[in-house]
Design a protein around this motif. Structure first.
Motif, PDB file in Angstrom:
ATOM      1  N   LEU A 150       3.046   5.185  -0.851  1.00 56.04           N
ATOM      2  CA  LEU A 150       3.786   6.150  -0.183  1.00 56.04           C
ATOM      3  C   LEU A 150       3.380   6.012   1.228  1.00 56.04           C
ATOM      4  O   LEU A 150       4.417   6.319   2.255  1.00 56.04           O
ATOM      5  CB  LEU A 150       3.549   7.366  -0.623  1.00 56.04           C
ATOM      6  CG  LEU A 150       4.370   8.679  -0.051  1.00 56.04           C
ATOM      7  CD1 LEU A 150       6.083   8.334  -0.269  1.00 56.04           C
ATOM      8  CD2 LEU A 150       3.962   9.727  -0.745  1.00 56.04           C
ATOM      9  N   GLY A 151       2.281   6.081   1.935  1.00 53.14           N
ATOM     10  CA  GLY A 151       1.881   6.135   3.265  1.00 53.14           C
ATOM     11  C   GLY A 151       2.514   4.886   3.930  1.00 53.14           C
ATOM     12  O   GLY A 151       3.139   5.188   5.130  1.00 53.14           O
ATOM     13  N   ILE A 152       2.226   3.653   3.386  1.00 57.77           N
ATOM     14  CA  ILE A 152       2.888   2.438   3.902  1.00 57.77           C
ATOM     15  C   ILE A 152       4.500   2.599   4.196  1.00 57.77           C
ATOM     16  O   ILE A 152       5.003   2.192   5.130  1.00 57.77           O
ATOM     17  CB  ILE A 152       2.539   1.320   3.156  1.00 57.77           C
ATOM     18  CG1 ILE A 152       1.035   0.958   3.453  1.00 57.77           C
ATOM     19  CG2 ILE A 152       3.378   0.072   3.744  1.00 57.77           C
ATOM     20  CD1 ILE A 152       0.522  -0.133   2.409  1.00 57.77           C
ATOM     21  N   LEU A 153       5.146   3.306   3.059  1.00 58.68           N
ATOM     22  CA  LEU A 153       6.539   3.332   3.138  1.00 58.68           C
ATOM     23  C   LEU A 153       7.131   4.285   4.231  1.00 58.68           C
ATOM     24  O   LEU A 153       8.093   4.112   4.938  1.00 58.68           O
ATOM     25  CB  LEU A 153       7.073   3.888   1.821  1.00 58.68           C
ATOM     26  CG  LEU A 153       8.585   4.118   1.298  1.00 58.68           C
ATOM     27  CD1 LEU A 153       9.157   2.544   1.702  1.00 58.68           C
ATOM     28  CD2 LEU A 153       8.834   4.606  -0.036  1.00 58.68           C
ATOM     29  N   LEU A 154       6.321   5.543   4.430  1.00 64.89           N
ATOM     30  CA  LEU A 154       6.621   6.482   5.334  1.00 64.89           C
ATOM     31  C   LEU A 154       6.420   5.780   6.771  1.00 64.89           C
ATOM     32  O   LEU A 154       7.313   6.172   7.653  1.00 64.89           O
ATOM     33  CB  LEU A 154       5.983   7.689   5.064  1.00 64.89           C
ATOM     34  CG  LEU A 154       6.146   8.436   3.986  1.00 64.89           C
ATOM     35  CD1 LEU A 154       5.420   9.763   3.657  1.00 64.89           C
ATOM     36  CD2 LEU A 154       7.709   8.949   3.902  1.00 64.89           C
ATOM     37  N   LEU A 155       5.178   5.150   7.123  1.00 65.84           N
ATOM     38  CA  LEU A 155       5.138   4.491   8.063  1.00 65.84           C
ATOM     39  C   LEU A 155       6.318   3.644   8.408  1.00 65.84           C
ATOM     40  O   LEU A 155       6.468   3.383   9.797  1.00 65.84           O
ATOM     41  CB  LEU A 155       3.741   3.711   8.267  1.00 65.84           C
ATOM     42  CG  LEU A 155       2.531   4.693   8.339  1.00 65.84           C
ATOM     43  CD1 LEU A 155       1.288   3.760   8.143  1.00 65.84           C
ATOM     44  CD2 LEU A 155       2.553   5.314   9.782  1.00 65.84           C
ATOM     45  N   TYR A 156       6.564   2.806   7.538  1.00 66.53           N
ATOM     46  CA  TYR A 156       7.758   1.629   7.849  1.00 66.53           C
ATOM     47  C   TYR A 156       8.999   2.662   8.121  1.00 66.53           C
ATOM     48  O   TYR A 156       9.582   2.150   9.119  1.00 66.53           O
ATOM     49  CB  TYR A 156       7.832   0.846   6.436  1.00 66.53           C
ATOM     50  CG  TYR A 156       9.118  -0.187   6.686  1.00 66.53           C
ATOM     51  CD1 TYR A 156       8.777  -1.222   7.555  1.00 66.53           C
ATOM     52  CD2 TYR A 156      10.190   0.298   6.078  1.00 66.53           C
ATOM     53  CE1 TYR A 156       9.813  -2.185   7.827  1.00 66.53           C
ATOM     54  CE2 TYR A 156      11.122  -0.626   6.174  1.00 66.53           C
ATOM     55  CZ  TYR A 156      11.152  -1.751   7.052  1.00 66.53           C
ATOM     56  OH  TYR A 156      12.022  -2.654   7.219  1.00 66.53           O
ATOM     57  N   LEU A 157       9.276   3.732   7.317  1.00 63.00           N
ATOM     58  CA  LEU A 157      10.434   4.269   7.741  1.00 63.00           C
ATOM     59  C   LEU A 157      10.406   4.930   9.060  1.00 63.00           C
ATOM     60  O   LEU A 157      11.594   4.854   9.741  1.00 63.00           O
ATOM     61  CB  LEU A 157      10.752   5.310   6.655  1.00 63.00           C
ATOM     62  CG  LEU A 157      11.627   6.178   6.442  1.00 63.00           C
ATOM     63  CD1 LEU A 157      13.107   5.443   6.647  1.00 63.00           C
ATOM     64  CD2 LEU A 157      11.974   7.257   5.569  1.00 63.00           C
ATOM     65  N   PHE A 158       9.516   5.831   9.370  1.00 64.72           N
ATOM     66  CA  PHE A 158       9.483   6.526  10.464  1.00 64.72           C
ATOM     67  C   PHE A 158       9.182   5.659  11.765  1.00 64.72           C
ATOM     68  O   PHE A 158       9.417   6.199  13.048  1.00 64.72           O
ATOM     69  CB  PHE A 158       8.600   7.723  10.551  1.00 64.72           C
ATOM     70  CG  PHE A 158       9.232   8.838   9.528  1.00 64.72           C
ATOM     71  CD1 PHE A 158      10.144   9.889   9.771  1.00 64.72           C
ATOM     72  CD2 PHE A 158       8.914   8.757   8.139  1.00 64.72           C
ATOM     73  CE1 PHE A 158      10.635  10.689   9.167  1.00 64.72           C
ATOM     74  CE2 PHE A 158       9.479   9.731   7.358  1.00 64.72           C
ATOM     75  CZ  PHE A 158      10.323  10.845   7.851  1.00 64.72           C
ATOM     76  N   ALA A 159       8.277   4.655  11.548  1.00 67.85           N
ATOM     77  CA  ALA A 159       7.588   4.026  12.669  1.00 67.85           C
ATOM     78  C   ALA A 159       8.631   2.673  13.078  1.00 67.85           C
ATOM     79  O   ALA A 159       8.705   2.385  14.280  1.00 67.85           O
ATOM     80  CB  ALA A 159       6.402   3.824  12.630  1.00 67.85           C
ATOM     81  N   VAL A 160       9.510   2.348  12.042  1.00 70.78           N
ATOM     82  CA  VAL A 160       9.950   1.044  12.414  1.00 70.78           C
ATOM     83  C   VAL A 160      11.650   1.045  12.030  1.00 70.78           C
ATOM     84  O   VAL A 160      12.371   0.806  13.150  1.00 70.78           O
ATOM     85  CB  VAL A 160       9.501  -0.181  11.438  1.00 70.78           C
ATOM     86  CG1 VAL A 160      10.317  -1.578  11.578  1.00 70.78           C
ATOM     87  CG2 VAL A 160       8.015  -0.073  11.580  1.00 70.78           C
ATOM     88  N   ARG A 161      12.028   1.440  10.934  1.00 72.00           N
ATOM     89  CA  ARG A 161      13.366   1.513  10.629  1.00 72.00           C
ATOM     90  C   ARG A 161      14.206   2.674  11.609  1.00 72.00           C
ATOM     91  O   ARG A 161      15.141   2.377  12.058  1.00 72.00           O
ATOM     92  CB  ARG A 161      13.633   1.869   9.205  1.00 72.00           C
ATOM     93  CG  ARG A 161      13.020   0.746   8.436  1.00 72.00           C
ATOM     94  CD  ARG A 161      13.356  -0.586   8.588  1.00 72.00           C
ATOM     95  NE  ARG A 161      15.105  -0.810   8.620  1.00 72.00           N
ATOM     96  CZ  ARG A 161      15.956  -1.654   9.141  1.00 72.00           C
ATOM     97  NH1 ARG A 161      15.428  -2.662   9.937  1.00 72.00           N
ATOM     98  NH2 ARG A 161      17.088  -1.796   8.788  1.00 72.00           N
ATOM     99  N   LEU A 162      13.769   3.814  11.596  1.00 69.53           N
ATOM    100  CA  LEU A 162      14.465   4.934  12.020  1.00 69.53           C
ATOM    101  C   LEU A 162      14.717   4.807  13.619  1.00 69.53           C
ATOM    102  O   LEU A 162      15.637   4.775  14.361  1.00 69.53           O
ATOM    103  CB  LEU A 162      13.992   6.232  11.947  1.00 69.53           C
ATOM    104  CG  LEU A 162      14.060   6.971  10.709  1.00 69.53           C
ATOM    105  CD1 LEU A 162      13.598   8.113  10.492  1.00 69.53           C
ATOM    106  CD2 LEU A 162      15.602   6.918  10.152  1.00 69.53           C
TER     107      LEU A 162
END
Length: 336
Positions: A150-162
């Motif tokens: 979950l931590g890696i997923l949120l980092l990817y979402l908020f730091a990369v994709r958005l």
């Protein structure tokens, strides 16, 4: 109750001794030893010098001898020195890292309580409705998904994709303030961040990740406990007397339904602190969990032993506090 507390405290002594010995043995049985780092930093060091250091640190002694020496020093308040940072392990763990972990864990527990109790009540009151099924489904997901994923997923979402998908999405600099805020708000956040020693927005994702499993578990327990209480005879009697449903729910049912939650929260506190190891490592959060991870990688055994022994102590103490709290909220339980 005093006699019960004293008896439980004495029972903790052999338990903590056994736990500390197991922790010490597992650390000692890791591949390699602390001198590996010395060998890497100084390739010219000779075998004779390494052997002298091994004897000086007592690394050639059997595990039980080394543990006895550590325990003797620990009982005198000496938990050793951090080989990596050159300061006492107790100072590094309890003064520099533990307060930050307590802040993170406290916010995670608070968020879990604020969400799980009202959501669990809502789900129980609307049993077998679409809302109930949705909440139950989300709770199972929260229990199933690992914190590190979950931590890696949120980092990817908020730091990369958005930032890629939304033009102008604010990318917060490390230790900086979001640029779209008014200057007064910016200055207020700077003052708050200076007071806490951490930037508040850096805690959002770690707190969410760390609270997810507790939030999901307590929601399910709150729902099940309230449903059980609502089926009791005294609840039917209260309704038969004509009391309003709100009074029946919040005055009579909810107080008794919260009894199991008290135990769960008491037992979860050390669990949240130990679970912060992965969360703090993923988010590079400078807490005790990250210190344990770094100490294991760098074979800084004094730091690792101090932190892990402290967690074992917290587990034993909060088990006792949970039992005492259970007796306080439930008048049917007496310790004598």
């Amino acid at each position: 109750m005093f006699a019960y507390v004293v008896r439980r405290l004495f029972q903790m002594i052999p338990l903590l001794l056994a736990a500390s010995f197991v922790i010490f043995a597992l650390l000692a049985l890791q591949p390699g030893d602390p001198l590996d780092e010395v060998r890497m930093q100084n390739p010219r060091i000779t075998a004779e010098q390494l052997e002298a250091l091994r004897k000086a640190y007592g690394l050639d002694d059997p595990i039980h001898i080394r543990y006895a020496k550590w325990l003797t020093r620990a009982l005198q308040g000496d938990l050793g020195y951090s080989r990596t940072y050159g300061i006492p392990a107790a100072e590094y763990i309890f003064e520099q890292r533990l307060p930050r972990t307590l802040l993170l864990s406290g916010l995670a527990l608070l968020l879990a309580l604020l969400v799980s109790i009202p959501v669990g009540v809502f789900s129980a009151v609307r049993q077998y409705t679409l809302a109930d099924y949705t909440i139950t489904f989300l709770a199972f997901i929260g229990l199933s998904i690992p914190n590190f994923f979950l931590g890696i997923l949120l980092l990817y979402l908020f730091a990369v994709r958005l930032p890629e998908l939304i033009p102008g999405f604010p990318q917060f600099p490390t230790g900086g303030v979001p640029p779209f805020l008014f200057e007064e708000v910016r200055q207020g956040l700077v003052s708050l961040g200076t007071f806490l020693g951490l930037w508040a927005w850096h805690l959002i994702l770690p707190v969410v990740v760390l609270s997810t499993s507790s939030m999901a578990e307590w929601t399910r327990f709150m729902r099940a406990s309230l449903l059980e209480v609502l089926s009791q005879d005294y609840i039917r009697t209260a309704r038969a007397k004509g009391l309003a449903e709100r009074v029946v729910l919040y005055k009579h049912a909810l107080r008794n339904a919260l009894i199991p939650i008290v135990t769960l929260v008491g037992l979860a506190i050390p669990g949240v602190m130990s679970g912060a190891v992965l969360t703090e490592t993923i988010f590079s959060y400078p807490g005790m969990g990250r210190a344990i991870f770094d100490a294991l990688v760098e074979k800084d055994y004094s730091v690792a032993m101090a932190a892990l022994a402290f967690l074992a102590l917290m587990v034993a103490l909060f088990n006792l506090l949970a039992d005492l709290a259970y007796a306080l909220v439930d008048p049917r339980i007496r310790y004598s």
